[in-house]
Write an enzyme that holds these catalytic residues in place. Structure first.
Site, short mmCIF file in Angstrom:
data_model
loop_
_atom_site.label_atom_id
_atom_site.label_comp_id
_atom_site.label_asym_id
_atom_site.label_seq_id
_atom_site.Cartn_x
_atom_site.Cartn_y
_atom_site.Cartn_z
N ASN A 1 -3.12 26.73 -8.61
CA ASN A 1 -4.18 27.30 -7.06
C ASN A 1 -4.75 25.72 -7.34
O ASN A 1 -5.48 24.78 -7.93
CB ASN A 1 -5.36 28.00 -8.33
CG ASN A 1 -6.50 28.15 -8.10
OD1 ASN A 1 -6.40 27.14 -6.19
ND2 ASN A 1 -7.43 28.29 -8.47
N LYS B 157 -7.00 25.12 -5.25
CA LYS B 157 -8.06 24.98 -4.90
C LYS B 157 -8.58 24.41 -3.24
O LYS B 157 -7.34 24.01 -1.94
CB LYS B 157 -9.12 24.85 -5.63
CG LYS B 157 -8.91 25.59 -6.65
CD LYS B 157 -9.49 25.24 -8.14
CE LYS B 157 -9.30 25.76 -9.61
NZ LYS B 157 -10.25 25.99 -10.79
N HIS C 64 -11.35 34.61 -7.94
CA HIS C 64 -11.73 34.19 -8.64
C HIS C 64 -13.19 33.54 -9.18
O HIS C 64 -14.04 34.11 -8.48
CB HIS C 64 -10.87 32.85 -7.66
CG HIS C 64 -11.10 31.43 -9.27
ND1 HIS C 64 -11.61 30.85 -9.39
CD2 HIS C 64 -10.09 31.54 -10.03
CE1 HIS C 64 -11.95 29.56 -9.73
NE2 HIS C 64 -10.46 30.24 -10.15
N GLU D 102 -14.91 30.88 -9.23
CA GLU D 102 -15.48 30.17 -7.96
C GLU D 102 -16.25 31.43 -7.00
O GLU D 102 -17.43 31.29 -6.05
CB GLU D 102 -15.12 28.88 -7.72
CG GLU D 102 -13.86 28.06 -8.52
CD GLU D 102 -13.18 27.39 -8.80
OE1 GLU D 102 -12.24 27.09 -7.69
OE2 GLU D 102 -12.94 26.43 -10.02
N GLU E 90 -8.96 33.87 -17.24
CA GLU E 90 -9.63 32.61 -16.82
C GLU E 90 -11.37 32.30 -17.44
O GLU E 90 -11.72 32.90 -16.60
CB GLU E 90 -9.74 32.39 -15.03
CG GLU E 90 -8.00 31.70 -15.15
CD GLU E 90 -8.59 31.22 -13.76
OE1 GLU E 90 -7.74 29.96 -13.45
OE2 GLU E 90 -8.96 31.66 -12.63
N GLY F 121 -11.47 23.39 -14.98
CA GLY F 121 -12.22 21.73 -14.74
C GLY F 121 -12.68 21.09 -16.20
O GLY F 121 -12.95 20.30 -15.71
N SER G 182 -8.17 24.86 -17.79
CA SER G 182 -8.02 23.70 -18.26
C SER G 182 -6.09 23.42 -18.90
O SER G 182 -5.57 23.12 -19.85
CB SER G 182 -8.11 23.19 -19.26
OG SER G 182 -9.81 22.65 -18.60
#
Ligand code: 13P
Length: 259
Positions: free
Chosen positions: A13, A15, A99, A101, A171, A177, A217
């Site tokens: 991904n 992003k 996701h 985010e 996730e 991250g 990660s």
């Protein structure tokens, strides 16, 4: 020994990184570095504006192209949104949906995620559904409840047959991250729960067949031990997928002989 036959999937991904030339170069480097004997699936999810360039760079390879999101409406006055037929037109067969985010920054609810999953399926796009708990939810003992709610919400009103190709990515938000990977045991525990919940929704055969990817990660250094877990069927990789050499190592993880 497990009796299932799940094909592992390693997904990158990207992003909101890279411009089209950089994305095409990275895709070409990944394509070039793939072991031709590799049996599992490799997926790349560039930014919308880079889809065409990456699609061209991947021509002749079996790398899957995915969008990072998709709108639930087909066309019309939806400024800024990209429809299922538009992502298909750009070469995508898959779409990441839900996701964390999108959920956190763009305030997507389970109801919105559900609409997007439905729209993807209706258009023959494979949804890669993301779920996961925040640190606060984990620390207050609500991880399983959160995952259950997200799964029930995402698949509401969708039949087992319609959802048959869906991929799920667990996730944990606290691992995205941050460099803080879930331990293989933590990830395995969550994946087993996800599979159990999917069994409640769609039955045992469906739950045994669905791929559940781990994201948060994932690195060249930790992918092997994660992939050695019986219910981890792949990885959804952010930062590490932006470096061709590192991502190629993740793709060519050292598998345990029998999963
Ligand atoms: P990182 O691998 O950078 O933690 O990102 C994970 C992720 O969000 C993939 O979708």
């Amino acid at each position: 020994m497990a009796s299932h036959n799940r094909i592992p999937m390693i997904a990158g991904n990207w992003k909101m990184h890279l411009v089209s030339k950089e994305a095409a170069d990275l895709a070409a480097a990944i394509k070039k570095g793939l072991d031709p004997a590799l049996k599992h699936e490799v997926l790349l999810a560039p930014t919308f504006t880079n889809l065409h360039a990456v699609h061209a760079a991947l021509a002749g390879s079996r790398v899957i192209l995915s969008s990072q999101d998709v709108a639930w409406e087909e066309k019309g006055a939806f400024t800024g949104a990209v429809s299922p037929s538009q992502v298909k037109d750009a070469g995508c067969t898959h779409a990441i949906i839900g996701h964390s985010e999108r959920r956190k920054i763009f305030l997507e609810t389970d109801a919105v995620v559900n609409l997007k999953v439905k729209a993807a399926i209706k258009n023959g796009i494979v949804p890669v559904l993301c779920i996961g708990e925040t640190l606060e939810e984990r620390e207050s003992g609500r991880t399983f409840k959160v995952l259950e709610t997200q799964l029930n919400g995402a698949f509401a009103g969708i039949t087992a047959a319609e959802a048959s190709k869906a991929v799920i990515a667990y996730e944990p938000v606290w691992a995205i991250g941050t460099g803080k990977t879930a331990t293989p045991a933590q990830a395995q525990e969550a994946h087993l729960f996800v599979r159990g919940q999917m069994e409640k929704i769609y039955g045992k055969a469906w739950a045994e067949a669905v791929r559940v990817l781990y994201g948060g990660s994932v690195k060249a250094e930790n992918v092997d031990e994660l992939m050695a877990q019986p219910d981890i069927d792949g990885a959804l990789v952010g930062g590490e997928s932006l470096k061709a050499d590192k991502f190629l190592r993740v793709i060519h993880y050292q598998a345990a002989p029998v999963k």
